[in-house]
Design an enzyme around this catalytic site. Structure first.
Site, PDB file in Angstrom:
ATOM      1  N   THR A   1     -17.177  16.690   3.186  1.00 53.69           N
ATOM      2  CA  THR A   1     -17.407  17.178   4.541  1.00 53.69           C
ATOM      3  C   THR A   1     -18.811  16.821   5.017  1.00 53.69           C
ATOM      4  O   THR A   1     -19.213  17.199   6.103  1.00 53.69           O
ATOM      5  CB  THR A   1     -17.194  18.704   4.628  1.00 53.69           C
ATOM      6  OG1 THR A   1     -18.112  19.350   3.752  1.00 53.69           O
ATOM      7  CG2 THR A   1     -15.763  19.068   4.255  1.00 53.69           C
TER       8      THR A   1
ATOM      9  N   ALA B   1     -16.252  17.815  -1.764  1.00 53.73           N
ATOM     10  CA  ALA B   1     -17.693  18.070  -1.778  1.00 53.73           C
ATOM     11  C   ALA B   1     -18.237  18.397  -0.397  1.00 53.73           C
ATOM     12  O   ALA B   1     -17.742  17.903   0.617  1.00 53.73           O
ATOM     13  CB  ALA B   1     -18.417  16.845  -2.322  1.00 53.73           C
ATOM     14  N   CYS B   2     -19.287  19.219  -0.404  1.00 52.92           N
ATOM     15  CA  CYS B   2     -20.061  19.488   0.808  1.00 52.92           C
ATOM     16  C   CYS B   2     -21.490  19.775   0.394  1.00 52.92           C
ATOM     17  O   CYS B   2     -21.822  19.710  -0.793  1.00 52.92           O
ATOM     18  CB  CYS B   2     -19.467  20.643   1.619  1.00 52.92           C
ATOM     19  SG  CYS B   2     -19.708  22.271   0.920  1.00 52.92           S
ATOM     20  N   GLY B   3     -22.331  20.090   1.337  1.00 47.48           N
ATOM     21  CA  GLY B   3     -23.737  20.327   1.034  1.00 47.48           C
ATOM     22  C   GLY B   3     -23.971  21.455   0.056  1.00 47.48           C
ATOM     23  O   GLY B   3     -24.754  21.336  -0.868  1.00 47.48           O
TER      24      GLY B   3
ATOM     25  N   ILE C   1     -22.511  17.911  -2.906  1.00 49.53           N
ATOM     26  CA  ILE C   1     -22.684  16.450  -2.883  1.00 49.53           C
ATOM     27  C   ILE C   1     -23.495  15.998  -4.098  1.00 49.53           C
ATOM     28  O   ILE C   1     -23.161  15.022  -4.754  1.00 49.53           O
ATOM     29  CB  ILE C   1     -23.400  16.000  -1.585  1.00 49.53           C
ATOM     30  CG1 ILE C   1     -22.537  16.300  -0.360  1.00 49.53           C
ATOM     31  CG2 ILE C   1     -23.784  14.525  -1.632  1.00 49.53           C
ATOM     32  CD1 ILE C   1     -21.360  15.413  -0.145  1.00 49.53           C
TER      33      ILE C   1
END
Length: 93
Positions: free
Chosen positions: A57, A8-10, A41
């Site tokens: 991240t 996951a990331c933004g 996220i």
């Protein structure tokens, strides 16, 4: 047995793509049958079913009752060996 790994990331685009590729390569090199689920996220919760590990991240402020590993070393290259060891420990443990 296939291991589901949430990366996951933004925005689920740039950093998670790089991290997901490196995690997939790590799993392949170590004989781990992995399903990589690349999400934002905000989408983690709706993809939790069957997840063995979350690699993010970005900061995660919520407890999902699944191990979480910070994935920025896959992007920066700094501390990547320790991060790979942590991932393998969760997936092989």
């Amino acid at each position: 047995m296939k291991k589901k790994i949430i990366v996951a990331c933004g925005g689920a685009v740039a950093t998670s793509t790089i991290a997901a590729k490196k995690v997939a390569d790590l799993c392949r090199q170590n004989g781990i049958d992995a399903e990589i689920c690349q999400v934002r996220i905000s989408e983690i919760e709706s993809n939790l079913s069957g997840a063995a590990l979350i690699i993010s991240t970005a900061r995660i402020r919520k407890d999902y009752a699944v191990p979480v590993i910070m994935g920025m070393p896959f992007i920066s290259g700094v501390g990547v060996e320790n991060t790979e060891e942590a991932v393998l420990k969760v997936l092989q443990g």
